[in-house]
Design a protein around this motif. Structure first.
Motif, short mmCIF file in Angstrom:
data_model
loop_
_atom_site.label_atom_id
_atom_site.label_comp_id
_atom_site.label_asym_id
_atom_site.label_seq_id
_atom_site.Cartn_x
_atom_site.Cartn_y
_atom_site.Cartn_z
N LEU A 1 26.90 17.55 62.56
CA LEU A 1 28.26 17.07 62.32
C LEU A 1 29.04 18.03 61.43
O LEU A 1 29.94 17.62 60.70
CB LEU A 1 28.22 15.68 61.68
CG LEU A 1 27.51 14.60 62.50
CD1 LEU A 1 27.40 13.31 61.70
CD2 LEU A 1 28.22 14.36 63.82
N ASP B 1 31.44 20.00 61.68
CA ASP B 1 32.90 20.10 61.75
C ASP B 1 33.58 18.73 61.64
O ASP B 1 34.76 18.61 61.92
CB ASP B 1 33.32 20.79 63.04
CG ASP B 1 32.91 20.02 64.29
OD1 ASP B 1 32.00 19.17 64.19
OD2 ASP B 1 33.49 20.25 65.36
N LYS B 2 32.85 17.71 61.26
CA LYS B 2 33.39 16.35 61.20
C LYS B 2 33.66 15.91 59.77
O LYS B 2 33.03 16.37 58.83
CB LYS B 2 32.41 15.36 61.86
CG LYS B 2 32.08 15.68 63.30
CD LYS B 2 33.31 15.66 64.18
CE LYS B 2 32.95 15.96 65.62
NZ LYS B 2 34.12 16.14 66.46
N VAL B 3 34.61 14.98 59.65
CA VAL B 3 34.97 14.39 58.36
C VAL B 3 34.78 12.88 58.46
O VAL B 3 35.28 12.25 59.39
CB VAL B 3 36.44 14.69 57.99
CG1 VAL B 3 36.81 14.04 56.68
CG2 VAL B 3 36.68 16.20 57.94
N ALA B 4 34.04 12.32 57.51
CA ALA B 4 33.72 10.89 57.54
C ALA B 4 34.20 10.20 56.27
O ALA B 4 34.14 10.76 55.18
CB ALA B 4 32.21 10.70 57.68
N LEU C 1 24.99 11.47 56.60
CA LEU C 1 26.13 12.25 57.10
C LEU C 1 26.21 13.62 56.44
O LEU C 1 26.46 14.63 57.11
CB LEU C 1 27.43 11.47 56.90
CG LEU C 1 27.61 10.26 57.82
CD1 LEU C 1 28.74 9.37 57.31
CD2 LEU C 1 27.86 10.70 59.25
N ALA D 1 28.39 16.82 57.74
CA ALA D 1 29.75 16.29 57.68
C ALA D 1 30.31 16.35 56.26
O ALA D 1 29.58 16.27 55.28
CB ALA D 1 29.77 14.84 58.16
N ARG E 1 41.60 15.96 58.24
CA ARG E 1 41.54 14.90 59.25
C ARG E 1 40.41 13.93 58.90
O ARG E 1 39.64 14.17 57.99
CB ARG E 1 41.31 15.47 60.64
CG ARG E 1 39.95 16.12 60.79
CD ARG E 1 39.80 16.77 62.16
NE ARG E 1 38.43 17.17 62.38
CZ ARG E 1 37.85 18.22 61.81
NH1 ARG E 1 38.52 18.98 60.98
NH2 ARG E 1 36.59 18.51 62.07
N ASP F 1 37.39 12.01 61.23
CA ASP F 1 36.77 11.85 62.54
C ASP F 1 35.90 10.61 62.64
O ASP F 1 35.74 10.04 63.72
CB ASP F 1 35.87 13.06 62.85
CG ASP F 1 36.63 14.37 62.79
OD1 ASP F 1 37.56 14.54 63.59
OD2 ASP F 1 36.30 15.20 61.94
N ILE F 2 35.31 10.23 61.52
CA ILE F 2 34.32 9.15 61.51
C ILE F 2 34.72 8.16 60.42
O ILE F 2 34.98 8.56 59.29
CB ILE F 2 32.91 9.69 61.20
CG1 ILE F 2 32.49 10.73 62.25
CG2 ILE F 2 31.90 8.56 61.10
CD1 ILE F 2 31.28 11.56 61.82
N ARG G 1 44.88 9.51 61.51
CA ARG G 1 43.62 10.19 61.24
C ARG G 1 43.76 11.69 60.96
O ARG G 1 42.78 12.37 60.78
CB ARG G 1 42.64 10.02 62.42
CG ARG G 1 42.38 8.59 62.83
CD ARG G 1 41.57 7.84 61.79
NE ARG G 1 40.99 6.62 62.28
CZ ARG G 1 41.56 5.43 62.25
NH1 ARG G 1 42.78 5.28 61.79
NH2 ARG G 1 40.93 4.36 62.68
#
Length: 132
Positions: free
Chosen positions: A7, A9-12, A29, A34, A87, A89-90, A130
């Motif tokens: 993950l 490149d993801k933001v939670a 995460l 993330a 952003r 994402d999660i 988001r």
């Protein structure tokens, strides 16, 4: 456990992340790469201790207080996450409460509080922007 950098490149955002399941989800995460926003309402000490541990593994950890019953605070939580990471994402709607007594002994205020945190709050975040 997630695969390393699965993950990346993801933001939670994880609500109710000061202890317990939320803390465990936040750790998983981060381990998966993330960026994680640890959100809490009552346990700021637990959230900060978790963040300190996670920052040993990642510089993409942020702590933010939020009462998920308050739309303005939820908006501020997302604005902060987007401001820092671009952003979201999660979203892990982990905030929840239980009353330490039978439903027969609950007041209408107890019932409303439980429903607002456990049911209404996760529904209300659907309309929050988001980011990019």
């Amino acid at each position: 456990m997630f695969k390393q950098n699965l993950l990346g490149d993801k933001v939670a955002i994880v609500t109710g992340a000061g202890t317990g399941i939320g803390a465990g989800i936040s750790e998983a995460l981060v381990d998966a790469g993330a960026a994680v926003v640890i959100s809490y309402h009552n346990n700021g000490t637990g959230a900060e201790q978790l963040a300190a541990r996670l920052r040993e593994r990642s510089d993409k950890v942020l702590v933010h207080s939020c009462d998920v019953r308050e739309d303005a605070q939820v908006q501020e939580l997302f604005d902060t996450a987007i401001g820092k990471f671009g952003r979201v994402d999660i979203l892990v709607n982990n905030s929840g409460i239980t009353e330490p007594r039978s439903i027969l002994d609950m007041t209408p205020e107890d019932w409303d509080r439980t429903l607002n945190i456990n049911c209404a709050a996760p529904f209300s975040v659907r309309s929050v922007p988001r980011g990019r």
